[in-house]
Design a protein around this motif. Structure first.
Motif, short mmCIF file in Angstrom:
data_model
loop_
_atom_site.label_atom_id
_atom_site.label_comp_id
_atom_site.label_asym_id
_atom_site.label_seq_id
_atom_site.Cartn_x
_atom_site.Cartn_y
_atom_site.Cartn_z
N TYR A 198 18.19 89.17 119.97
CA TYR A 198 16.76 88.86 119.86
C TYR A 198 16.49 87.68 120.78
CZ TYR A 198 12.62 86.56 117.98
OH TYR A 198 11.41 85.95 117.85
N ASP A 199 15.49 87.83 121.64
CA ASP A 199 15.19 86.78 122.60
C ASP A 199 13.76 86.96 123.09
OD1 ASP A 199 15.54 84.58 124.36
OD2 ASP A 199 17.58 85.22 124.83
N ARG A 200 13.37 86.11 123.99
CA ARG A 200 12.09 86.23 124.68
C ARG A 200 12.36 86.06 126.16
NH1 ARG A 200 8.52 82.28 120.77
NH2 ARG A 200 8.53 83.65 118.96
N LYS A 201 11.57 86.77 126.98
CA LYS A 201 11.73 86.67 128.43
C LYS A 201 10.37 86.43 129.07
CE LYS A 201 11.68 91.67 128.65
NZ LYS A 201 12.44 92.87 128.82
N GLY B 180 11.92 87.43 134.09
CA GLY B 180 13.11 87.93 133.40
C GLY B 180 14.02 86.84 132.85
N GLN B 181 13.59 85.58 132.94
CA GLN B 181 14.39 84.47 132.42
C GLN B 181 14.30 84.44 130.90
OE1 GLN B 181 12.24 81.54 134.66
NE2 GLN B 181 13.93 81.27 136.11
N LEU B 182 15.43 84.20 130.24
CA LEU B 182 15.49 84.20 128.79
C LEU B 182 15.16 82.82 128.23
CD1 LEU B 182 18.76 86.27 128.26
CD2 LEU B 182 16.39 87.08 128.23
N LEU B 183 14.34 82.81 127.19
CA LEU B 183 13.98 81.56 126.54
C LEU B 183 15.19 80.88 125.92
CD1 LEU B 183 11.75 79.58 125.69
CD2 LEU B 183 11.35 81.03 123.68
N SER B 184 16.14 81.67 125.44
CA SER B 184 17.34 81.11 124.82
C SER B 184 18.18 80.29 125.80
CB SER B 184 18.21 82.21 124.21
OG SER B 184 18.66 83.09 125.22
N SER C 13 16.92 78.15 127.92
CA SER C 13 16.30 76.85 128.19
C SER C 13 15.82 76.12 126.93
CB SER C 13 15.11 77.03 129.14
OG SER C 13 14.14 77.88 128.56
N ASP C 14 15.81 76.77 125.80
CA ASP C 14 15.30 76.16 124.57
C ASP C 14 16.36 76.25 123.47
OD1 ASP C 14 14.03 75.68 122.08
OD2 ASP C 14 12.10 76.30 122.89
N LYS C 15 17.03 75.13 123.22
CA LYS C 15 18.13 75.11 122.25
C LYS C 15 17.68 75.48 120.84
CE LYS C 15 21.74 72.06 120.37
NZ LYS C 15 21.74 72.74 119.11
N ASP C 16 16.51 74.99 120.41
CA ASP C 16 16.02 75.31 119.07
C ASP C 16 15.78 76.81 118.91
OD1 ASP C 16 16.12 72.68 118.21
OD2 ASP C 16 14.04 72.27 118.81
N ASP D 283 19.26 78.57 118.80
CA ASP D 283 19.92 78.41 117.50
C ASP D 283 19.27 79.28 116.43
OD1 ASP D 283 21.59 76.59 118.73
OD2 ASP D 283 20.59 74.81 117.87
N GLY D 284 17.94 79.32 116.41
CA GLY D 284 17.23 80.15 115.44
C GLY D 284 17.48 81.62 115.66
N SER D 285 17.45 82.05 116.91
CA SER D 285 17.71 83.45 117.25
C SER D 285 19.10 83.88 116.82
CB SER D 285 17.53 83.64 118.76
OG SER D 285 17.96 84.91 119.16
#
Length: 125
Positions: A54-57, A61-65, A67-70, A73-75
């Protein structure tokens, strides 16, 4: 009237929980929010969820995971919980309720697809 509705709801939930998931790969793209599109990929083998991503792009096509540690971790926590429990309703909410709700919505969607054996890529409206 409430008892009838409660009984019907219980029967429907029971019916879907008894359905065996079909082996395959399932993915769904979710809504776009703040320039990020949510997505989930799930693999089922031997009627069990063996992999969840589970992620966001963004549009590049860059993944949020990445660049965003919070978010990362939640994902990961939500994905691990689904794999270990095999049940969306037992997933504990993390501090970010928007993230939890989005994850649960997408997971329920893919589990329903797996229960009916509809492998493939889908879009959640």
């Amino acid at each position: 009237m409430r008892k009838v509705v409660s009984i019907l709801l219980f029967l429907v939930i029971g019916f879907f929980s008894l359905a065996a998931m079909k082996d395959g790969s399932y993915s769904v793209d979710g809504r776009t929010s703040g320039g990020w599109q949510a997505f989930m990929k799930m693999t089922v083998k031997n009627e069990k969820i063996i992999n969840v991503q589970y992620d966001r792009k963004n549009s590049q096509g860059q993944l949020l995971s990445m660049s965003d540690k919070d978010f990362r971790d939640g994902s990961f926590a939500l994905s691990r919980s689904l794999k270990s429990t095999q049940n969306v309703s037992t997933i504990e909410n993390i501090s970010n309720s928007e993230l939890t709700n989005e994850f649960k919505t997408m997971a329920n969607f893919l589990i329903n697809k797996a229960n009916s054996g509809q492998t493939g890529d889908f879009t959640l409206n």
